[in-house]
Design a protein around this motif. Structure first.
Motif, mmCIF file in Angstrom:
data_model
loop_
_atom_site.group_PDB
_atom_site.id
_atom_site.type_symbol
_atom_site.label_atom_id
_atom_site.label_comp_id
_atom_site.label_asym_id
_atom_site.label_seq_id
_atom_site.Cartn_x
_atom_site.Cartn_y
_atom_site.Cartn_z
ATOM 1 N N LEU A 227 1.594 -10.681 22.302
ATOM 2 C CA LEU A 227 1.681 -10.148 20.954
ATOM 3 C C LEU A 227 1.339 -8.664 20.986
ATOM 4 C CD1 LEU A 227 2.229 -11.644 18.186
ATOM 5 C CD2 LEU A 227 -0.202 -11.344 17.751
ATOM 6 N N ALA A 228 2.197 -7.862 20.355
ATOM 7 C CA ALA A 228 1.984 -6.418 20.336
ATOM 8 C C ALA A 228 0.839 -6.063 19.394
ATOM 9 C CB ALA A 228 3.260 -5.705 19.896
ATOM 10 N N SER A 229 0.067 -5.040 19.772
ATOM 11 C CA SER A 229 -0.978 -4.528 18.892
ATOM 12 C C SER A 229 -0.347 -3.826 17.693
ATOM 13 C CB SER A 229 -1.879 -3.548 19.647
ATOM 14 O OG SER A 229 -2.559 -4.196 20.687
ATOM 15 N N ARG A 230 -1.077 -3.781 16.599
ATOM 16 C CA ARG A 230 -0.586 -3.154 15.381
ATOM 17 C C ARG A 230 -1.771 -2.854 14.458
ATOM 18 N NH1 ARG A 230 2.862 -8.196 14.413
ATOM 19 N NH2 ARG A 230 2.406 -8.227 16.630
ATOM 20 N N PRO A 231 -1.633 -1.889 13.559
ATOM 21 C CA PRO A 231 -2.682 -1.687 12.558
ATOM 22 C C PRO A 231 -2.596 -2.778 11.496
ATOM 23 C CG PRO A 231 -0.847 -0.247 12.099
ATOM 24 C CD PRO A 231 -0.513 -0.952 13.394
ATOM 25 N N ILE A 232 -3.628 -2.879 10.692
ATOM 26 C CA ILE A 232 -3.631 -3.765 9.534
ATOM 27 C C ILE A 232 -3.996 -2.922 8.317
ATOM 28 C CG2 ILE A 232 -4.814 -5.699 8.409
ATOM 29 C CD1 ILE A 232 -5.070 -7.038 11.097
ATOM 30 N N TYR A 233 -3.296 -3.155 7.209
ATOM 31 C CA TYR A 233 -3.509 -2.378 5.992
ATOM 32 C C TYR A 233 -4.243 -3.216 4.957
ATOM 33 C CZ TYR A 233 0.257 0.208 8.278
ATOM 34 O OH TYR A 233 1.015 0.885 9.192
ATOM 35 N N VAL A 234 -5.218 -2.591 4.286
ATOM 36 C CA VAL A 234 -6.032 -3.283 3.298
ATOM 37 C C VAL A 234 -6.090 -2.445 2.023
ATOM 38 C CG1 VAL A 234 -8.312 -4.229 2.754
ATOM 39 C CG2 VAL A 234 -7.436 -4.361 5.099
ATOM 40 N N TYR A 235 -5.807 -3.083 0.892
ATOM 41 C CA TYR A 235 -5.846 -2.411 -0.405
ATOM 42 C C TYR A 235 -6.815 -3.168 -1.302
ATOM 43 C CZ TYR A 235 -4.094 -0.125 -4.662
ATOM 44 O OH TYR A 235 -3.974 0.601 -5.827
ATOM 45 N N LEU A 236 -7.876 -2.474 -1.711
ATOM 46 C CA LEU A 236 -8.926 -3.094 -2.507
ATOM 47 C C LEU A 236 -8.634 -2.963 -3.997
ATOM 48 C CD1 LEU A 236 -12.100 -1.820 -0.614
ATOM 49 C CD2 LEU A 236 -10.923 -4.009 -0.346
ATOM 50 N N PRO A 237 -9.112 -3.906 -4.795
ATOM 51 C CA PRO A 237 -8.938 -3.803 -6.250
ATOM 52 C C PRO A 237 -9.855 -2.730 -6.833
ATOM 53 C CG PRO A 237 -10.278 -5.696 -5.727
ATOM 54 C CD PRO A 237 -9.798 -5.150 -4.412
ATOM 55 N N GLU A 238 -9.490 -2.233 -7.992
ATOM 56 C CA GLU A 238 -10.290 -1.215 -8.650
ATOM 57 C C GLU A 238 -11.713 -1.696 -8.913
ATOM 58 O OE1 GLU A 238 -9.993 1.747 -12.561
ATOM 59 O OE2 GLU A 238 -8.503 0.171 -12.228
ATOM 60 N N ALA A 239 -11.859 -2.982 -9.190
ATOM 61 C CA ALA A 239 -13.183 -3.529 -9.480
ATOM 62 C C ALA A 239 -14.143 -3.366 -8.316
ATOM 63 C CB ALA A 239 -13.059 -5.006 -9.857
ATOM 64 N N ALA A 240 -13.619 -3.258 -7.098
ATOM 65 C CA ALA A 240 -14.481 -3.103 -5.923
ATOM 66 C C ALA A 240 -15.213 -1.771 -5.932
ATOM 67 C CB ALA A 240 -13.664 -3.241 -4.650
ATOM 68 N N GLU A 241 -14.663 -0.775 -6.636
ATOM 69 C CA GLU A 241 -15.312 0.526 -6.712
ATOM 70 C C GLU A 241 -16.521 0.512 -7.635
ATOM 71 O OE1 GLU A 241 -11.891 3.819 -6.010
ATOM 72 O OE2 GLU A 241 -11.851 2.854 -7.989
ATOM 73 N N HIS A 242 -16.541 -0.436 -8.566
ATOM 74 C CA HIS A 242 -17.576 -0.458 -9.598
ATOM 75 C C HIS A 242 -18.669 -1.492 -9.341
ATOM 76 C CE1 HIS A 242 -14.836 2.157 -11.679
ATOM 77 N NE2 HIS A 242 -13.907 1.217 -11.728
ATOM 78 N N ASP A 243 -18.381 -2.471 -8.494
ATOM 79 C CA ASP A 243 -19.365 -3.529 -8.222
ATOM 80 C C ASP A 243 -19.348 -3.824 -6.731
ATOM 81 O OD1 ASP A 243 -20.989 -5.723 -8.051
ATOM 82 O OD2 ASP A 243 -20.049 -6.837 -9.697
ATOM 83 N N ARG A 244 -20.291 -3.258 -6.011
ATOM 84 C CA ARG A 244 -20.333 -3.380 -4.557
ATOM 85 C C ARG A 244 -20.710 -4.786 -4.089
ATOM 86 N NH1 ARG A 244 -17.709 1.029 -2.423
ATOM 87 N NH2 ARG A 244 -18.325 2.910 -3.560
ATOM 88 N N ARG A 245 -21.250 -5.583 -4.980
ATOM 89 C CA ARG A 245 -21.674 -6.930 -4.582
ATOM 90 C C ARG A 245 -20.609 -7.989 -4.842
ATOM 91 N NH1 ARG A 245 -27.215 -7.269 -7.851
ATOM 92 N NH2 ARG A 245 -25.792 -6.372 -9.400
ATOM 93 N N ARG A 246 -19.609 -7.645 -5.599
ATOM 94 C CA ARG A 246 -18.577 -8.619 -5.967
ATOM 95 C C ARG A 246 -17.635 -8.908 -4.804
ATOM 96 N NH1 ARG A 246 -14.623 -8.110 -11.303
ATOM 97 N NH2 ARG A 246 -13.475 -10.077 -10.992
ATOM 98 N N ARG A 247 -17.194 -10.154 -4.694
ATOM 99 C CA ARG A 247 -16.235 -10.571 -3.665
ATOM 100 C C ARG A 247 -14.925 -10.953 -4.342
ATOM 101 N NH1 ARG A 247 -18.485 -8.071 0.269
ATOM 102 N NH2 ARG A 247 -20.526 -8.840 0.869
#
Length: 265
Positions: free
Chosen positions: A25-45
């Motif tokens: 399997l070839a190596s590749r990057p992985i992209y992650v996009y967080l919801p806006e709510a993650a910026e306001h509540d660091r404890r939320r999952r």
């Protein structure tokens, strides 16, 4: 070159940090996009949606043979602001030059643990995301999505790795390919008992294999899935097999998987 979202909520995991550990399997990057709510509540999952062909799902107007990307980051943000879905984390896993081998079962539909890409997504990609980002780790909040062969592998992985995933969306799934024993996905599905999986399936009506998708949809209903409860099938009249068409209707899949129930007035 693909254009990626210009946002502090978008993260690129370097390929060296998520190297495959099993198989060819070839190596590749992985992209992650967080919801806006993650910026306001660091404890939320947050629930996580893993997307195949992950280089094509962003707001890039030039990719995908001129059809443009899925604009999934913008669509998810808008649905969240409108209160139609809960905030989710998007994870895009790009394909490689060996896309066909990565998204098809190879030896057998039953041998998921011998499949290099499936192992990579669960044991490398998901493990890294769970450790580094505010992800809800359990199966109830973990989903797969893809189109064409990416839709096919989403369903296959959800069925065989149901201890990890509880939801899957398949847009214009490519079900014509068989494993080396000659078994099709439809035959594989016919042998399965009903599972606690939420399944979204759709297709267009223009050169998009509508006949085979109808057979798969009918098989889900025969195996015990219930339309509108844990199964949704949609045909988009006039839609073809391309990213623009998937972009136009992906909202249905997102609402079915992550929708917020309406409160009675």
């Amino acid at each position: 070159m693909i254009r990626l979202p210009d946002s502090p909520r978008f993260h690129t995991i370097d390929a060296d940090r998520v190297r495959p550990r099993f198989g060819r399997l070839a190596s590749r990057p992985i992209y992650v996009y967080l919801p806006e709510a993650a910026e306001h509540d660091r404890r939320r999952r947050f629930p996580v949606l893993y997307c195949h062909d992950g280089q094509n799902i962003w707001d890039d107007p030039h990719c995908c043979f001129g059809h443009g990307g899925w604009y999934l980051n913008q669509i998810v943000d808008q649905l969240t602001r409108d209160g139609k879905i809960e905030p989710i984390i998007l994870v895009g896993i790009p394909n490689s030059d060996s896309r066909f081998r990565e998204y098809t079962p190879g030896k057998s539909y039953d041998d998921i643990f011998e499949h290099a890409y499936a192992n990579y997504l669960v044991d490398v990609g998901k493990r890294y995301v769970d450790k580094k980002f505010p992800a809800k780790k359990n199966r109830q909040h973990t989903a797969l999505m893809g189109s064409s062969l990416g839709g096919h592998v989403s369903l296959w992985m959800a069925h065989k790795l149901h201890e990890t995933f509880s939801m899957a969306a398949c847009l214009s799934g490519a079900f014509q390919f068989k494993d080396r024993r000659g078994e099709s996905f439809l035959s594989f599905l016919s042998r399965r008992d009903h599972q606690l999986l939420k399944i979204y399936l759709d297709c267009g009506t223009v050169l998009d294999g509508v006949t085979s998708r109808r057979k798969v949809a009918a098989m889900y209903l025969r195996r015990g899935w219930r339309e509108g409860v844990d199964f949704c099938y949609h045909e988009e009249k006039g839609a073809a097999h391309n990213e623009k068409c998937w972009r136009d209707r992906v909202w249905r899949a997102l609402i079915f998987l992550f929708g917020i129930p309406r409160r009675a007035k």
